[in-house]
Write a protein that holds these residues in place. Structure first.
Motif, PDB file in Angstrom:
ATOM      1  N   ALA A  93       0.843  -1.197   0.000  1.00  0.00           N
ATOM      2  CA  ALA A  93       0.000   0.000   0.000  1.00  0.00           C
ATOM      3  C   ALA A  93       0.879   1.250   0.000  1.00  0.00           C
ATOM      4  N   MET A 114      -3.448  -3.443  -6.096  1.00  0.00           N
ATOM      5  CA  MET A 114      -4.098  -3.220  -4.813  1.00  0.00           C
ATOM      6  C   MET A 114      -5.284  -4.170  -4.694  1.00  0.00           C
ATOM      7  N   SER A 164      -7.402   1.532  -3.080  1.00  0.00           N
ATOM      8  CA  SER A 164      -6.917   1.026  -1.795  1.00  0.00           C
ATOM      9  C   SER A 164      -7.821   1.454  -0.645  1.00  0.00           C
ATOM     10  N   GLY A 168      -9.557  -1.852  -1.038  1.00  0.00           N
ATOM     11  CA  GLY A 168      -8.533  -2.578  -0.280  1.00  0.00           C
ATOM     12  C   GLY A 168      -8.904  -2.652   1.195  1.00  0.00           C
ATOM     13  N   SER A 169      -9.239  -1.498   1.747  1.00  0.00           N
ATOM     14  CA  SER A 169      -9.646  -1.427   3.160  1.00  0.00           C
ATOM     15  C   SER A 169     -11.088  -1.858   3.350  1.00  0.00           C
ATOM     16  N   MET A 262       2.618   6.727   3.977  1.00  0.00           N
ATOM     17  CA  MET A 262       3.423   5.540   3.627  1.00  0.00           C
ATOM     18  C   MET A 262       4.159   5.771   2.309  1.00  0.00           C
TER      19      MET A 262
HETATM   20  O1  LIG Z   1      -4.233  -1.358   5.815  1.00  0.00           O
HETATM   21  C1  LIG Z   1      -3.452  -1.293   4.869  1.00  0.00           C
HETATM   22  O2  LIG Z   1      -2.503  -0.503   4.876  1.00  0.00           O
HETATM   23  C2  LIG Z   1      -3.699  -2.149   3.649  1.00  0.00           C
HETATM   24  C3  LIG Z   1      -4.075  -1.338   2.449  1.00  0.00           C
HETATM   25  C4  LIG Z   1      -5.465  -1.743   2.100  1.00  0.00           C
HETATM   26  C5  LIG Z   1      -5.811  -2.775   3.063  1.00  0.00           C
HETATM   27  N1  LIG Z   1      -4.825  -3.013   3.867  1.00  0.00           N
END
Ligand SMILES: O=C(O)[C@@H]1CCC=N1
Ligand SMILES: NC(=O)C1=CN([C@@H]2O[C@H](COP(=O)(O)OP(=O)(O)OC[C@H]3O[C@@H](n4cnc5c(N)ncnc54)[C@H](O)[C@@H]3O)[C@@H](O)[C@H]2O)C=CC1
Length: 268
Positions: A93, A114, A164, A168-169, A262
């Motif tokens: 990420a 992602m 993401s 992603g989250s 990040m």
């Molecule tokens: O939490 C995170 O940094 C990673 C990115 C998307 C899901 N998990």
């Protein structure tokens, strides 16, 4: 077998997310016999060979699936072992193509992905982005990653941040929503097990129905909410000030800020 063969290479750091991708490929019948997961623990990962060290030979594809802050340490070991034919595929990420290119100057191409956890069942979302992958390579990656679910290519690298912070989250956010629904069902008197199951089935069923019909979310909600009925009363709370839109906006913005931090850390 699907007839799809994973190019030879390594999955460096195959934990929650890498393991979910491997599980999705195994279920889809992708041939993973040329892939080795590199894992410090050496713990078994069903469907793929595991090694604590980098195997001999030059890999075609190297997947990066460790934590973003470990990228310099991992690159120091991996970069000297890759050649001009090696493709780097990163699920880290935030870590941008330019940072990866700085760490893997020899690589044929740098590709960012992602994914999200439902890839384990072929029901995931995986955003894809590259500055330098040629059309043939993009097609090859689309075929392999497409086995894990919806896999759109972003036009701009910033698209990956959107993917993401939403997709992603997203499974974590949806899990919180399901748990909150279950708590309220329990508070209204249902046994915990039934409360949890009905909250989960409601979210899963709504997703399945909406995907099958293609119906937009506004009309779908309207079909549930009888005028003057109980759902309408509930929606007034969700749609009100500091309601769902505001909560989701603040949630996604917090994730976006952290993604940017990040990215900045990996630029240094
Ligand atoms: O939490 C995170 O940094 C990673 C990115 C998307 C899901 N998990
Ligand atoms: N968990 C998720 O839903 C998502 C995670 N990601 C990304 O996936 C990456 C991994 O996240 P998770 O799987 O959740 O973490 P995790 O901690 O479960 O997996 C990381 C793995 O890397 C291994 N590892 C640690 N140091 C290593 C080294 N020096 N060499 C090789 N392997 C090493 C660990 O043993 C572990 O198995 C992160 O970069 C994250 O940003 C991306 C999208 C979604």
């Amino acid at each position: 077998m699907s007839g799809l063969v994973m190019p030879s290479g390594w999955f460096v750091g195959c934990g929650n997310m890498g393991g979910a991708m491997v599980a999705g490929w195994v279920k889809a019948g992708v041939d993973l016999s040329a892939l080795t997961a590199i894992s410090p623990s050496g713990r078994d990962i069903p469907g793929v060979a595991v090694s604590t060290d980098l195997p001999d030979g030059e890999p075609e594809w190297v997947w990066l699936g460790h934590k973003p802050y470990q990228v310099e340490e991992v690159a120091a070991k991996v970069a000297p072992r890759i050649g001009a034919h090696t493709v780097i595929l990163s699920i880290l990420a935030g870590v941008e193509c330019a940072s990866l290119r700085r760490l893997f100057p020899e690589a044929r191409a740098i590709v960012r992905l992602m994914p999200n956890l439902p890839v384990s069942d072929g029901e995931g979302v995986t955003g894809l982005y590259s500055d330098d992958a040629d059309p043939a390579l993009r097609d090859e990656i689309s075929a392999i990653v497409g086995k894990l679910g919806f896999a759109p290519w972003g036009e701009h690298e910033a698209d990956l941040t959107a993917i993401s912070t939403v997709a992603g989250s997203g499974p974590a956010y949806v899990a919180r929503f399901i748990a909150a629904m279950a708590r309220q069902a329990e508070a209204l008197g249902l046994p915990a097990e039934i409360a949890q199951r009905l909250a989960l089935e409601t979210v899963a069923g709504t997703g399945v129905m909406a995907r099958a019909s293609g119906e937009a979310m506004g009309p779908l909600a309207t079909r549930v909410a009888s005028p003057g009925g109980s759902t309408e009363a509930g929606l007034k709370v969700l749609d009100g000030d500091a309601g769902m839109d505001d909560l989701v906006a603040r949630t996604v913005e917090a994730a976006r800020r952290r993604t940017e931090e990040m990215a900045a850390a990996a630029r240094d």
